[in-house]
Design a protein around this motif. Structure first.
Motif, short mmCIF file in Angstrom:
data_model
loop_
_atom_site.label_atom_id
_atom_site.label_comp_id
_atom_site.label_asym_id
_atom_site.label_seq_id
_atom_site.Cartn_x
_atom_site.Cartn_y
_atom_site.Cartn_z
N HIS A 70 0.81 -1.22 0.00
CA HIS A 70 0.00 0.00 0.00
C HIS A 70 0.84 1.27 0.00
N GLN A 71 2.09 1.17 0.44
CA GLN A 71 2.96 2.35 0.46
C GLN A 71 3.42 2.78 -0.93
N LEU A 72 3.08 1.99 -1.95
CA LEU A 72 3.37 2.42 -3.32
C LEU A 72 2.72 3.76 -3.63
N ARG A 77 2.80 10.19 -7.09
CA ARG A 77 2.91 11.58 -7.52
C ARG A 77 4.27 11.84 -8.17
N ALA A 78 5.32 11.30 -7.58
CA ALA A 78 6.66 11.49 -8.15
C ALA A 78 6.73 10.90 -9.56
N VAL A 81 4.74 13.20 -11.95
CA VAL A 81 5.45 14.44 -12.27
C VAL A 81 6.62 14.16 -13.20
N ALA A 82 7.35 13.09 -12.94
CA ALA A 82 8.47 12.72 -13.81
C ALA A 82 7.97 12.41 -15.22
N THR A 83 6.82 11.75 -15.32
CA THR A 83 6.24 11.45 -16.63
C THR A 83 5.93 12.73 -17.39
N PHE A 84 5.37 13.70 -16.69
CA PHE A 84 5.07 14.99 -17.32
C PHE A 84 6.36 15.67 -17.79
N CYS A 85 7.41 15.59 -16.98
CA CYS A 85 8.69 16.18 -17.36
C CYS A 85 9.25 15.53 -18.62
N TYR A 86 9.17 14.20 -18.70
CA TYR A 86 9.64 13.51 -19.90
C TYR A 86 8.79 13.88 -21.12
N ALA A 87 7.47 14.01 -20.91
CA ALA A 87 6.59 14.39 -22.01
C ALA A 87 6.92 15.79 -22.50
N LEU A 126 -2.02 16.73 -20.25
CA LEU A 126 -1.20 16.49 -19.06
C LEU A 126 -0.97 17.75 -18.25
N LEU A 127 -1.04 18.91 -18.89
CA LEU A 127 -0.74 20.17 -18.21
C LEU A 127 -1.60 20.39 -16.97
N PRO A 128 -2.95 20.29 -17.06
CA PRO A 128 -3.74 20.51 -15.84
C PRO A 128 -3.50 19.46 -14.77
N LEU A 129 -3.13 18.24 -15.16
CA LEU A 129 -2.83 17.21 -14.17
C LEU A 129 -1.55 17.56 -13.42
#
Length: 222
Positions: A70-72, A77-78, A81-87, A126-129
């Motif tokens: 459950h601690q996954l 969020r990290a 956010v990293a996915t958005f940065c790569y996109a 992805l921007l609003p997310l």
């Protein structure tokens, strides 16, 4: 595993792991190790990591339930956010290396090529997310609105798969597309199953509440 995932060092480690692909790409670019067409290699590699990040983000909740880890959730969020940065880097690399940041040429190319249009649309969604990935945004929107907004990630993933399919169809390379598409289909199917289960259980509380009462009454009568 839950203890390890909740350890104070887990978050820095996750961020480090998420940054490693970018560091590797930068090193290869500096060392001129990106092949005969470095611009294309960089653009496509950033796109590949974006797609992997999307799939991993969507897999967090099912993995929590399947494994009990459950601690996954602490690290979703990290990953998002990293996915958005790569996109964003993927789109910027295309705009810079492929179009030289010439606005007219960029707009014409986006409108002319459907796979770039779809990819751009996915990035815009992805921007609003990304903008609402912070605690203050959750409080401002309210939990229900925030969750409804972030369900758009499934539509974004679908657009990303379509973008990937059209890009690979030019060379008739469908193997990776099938893998990512299958994973997304499983994750989406799991979500649909969970939604149906919740709807089926929505009418149970009243009947379930009546059952113990009947049992208590019977016990008192006896």
């Amino acid at each position: 595993m839950n203890r390890l995932l909740a350890h104070p060092a887990a978050k820095p480690l996750v961020w480090t792991l998420l940054a490693l692909p970018l560091a590797w790409l930068v090193w290869r670019a500096v060392a001129d190790q990106l092949g005969a067409n470095p611009a294309e290699a960089l653009i496509r590699s950033l796109g590949d990591w974006t797609l992997r990040g999307l799939v991993l983000t969507l897999a967090i909740t099912p993995l929590r339930q399947w494994t009990g880890w459950h601690q996954l959730l602490r690290h979703r969020r990290a990953i998002g956010v990293a996915t958005f940065c790569y996109a964003t880097l993927h789109w910027l690399a295309y705009g810079w290396l492929d179009q030289g940041f010439e606005l007219d040429a960029l707009l014409k190319d986006v409108a002319k090529r459907p796979f770039i249009l779809v990819g751009t649309l996915a990035w815009l969604l992805l921007l609003p997310l990304a903008a609402t990935s912070f605690n203050r945004a959750v409080k401002a929107l309210g939990a229900k609105r925030w969750q409804a907004l972030h369900k758009a990630v499934y539509a974004i993933a679908g657009l990303a798969i379509l973008h990937f399919f059209w890009m690979r169809s030019g060379k008739h390379l469908y193997g990776e597309v099938a893998v990512y598409g299958s994973i997304l289909a499983v994750l989406l199917g799991w979500r649909v199953q969970q939604a149906w289960r919740r709807r089926a259980q929505a009418g149970l509380p009243a009947r379930a509440a009546g059952a113990p009462a009947t049992a208590i009454t019977a016990a008192r009568g006896s």
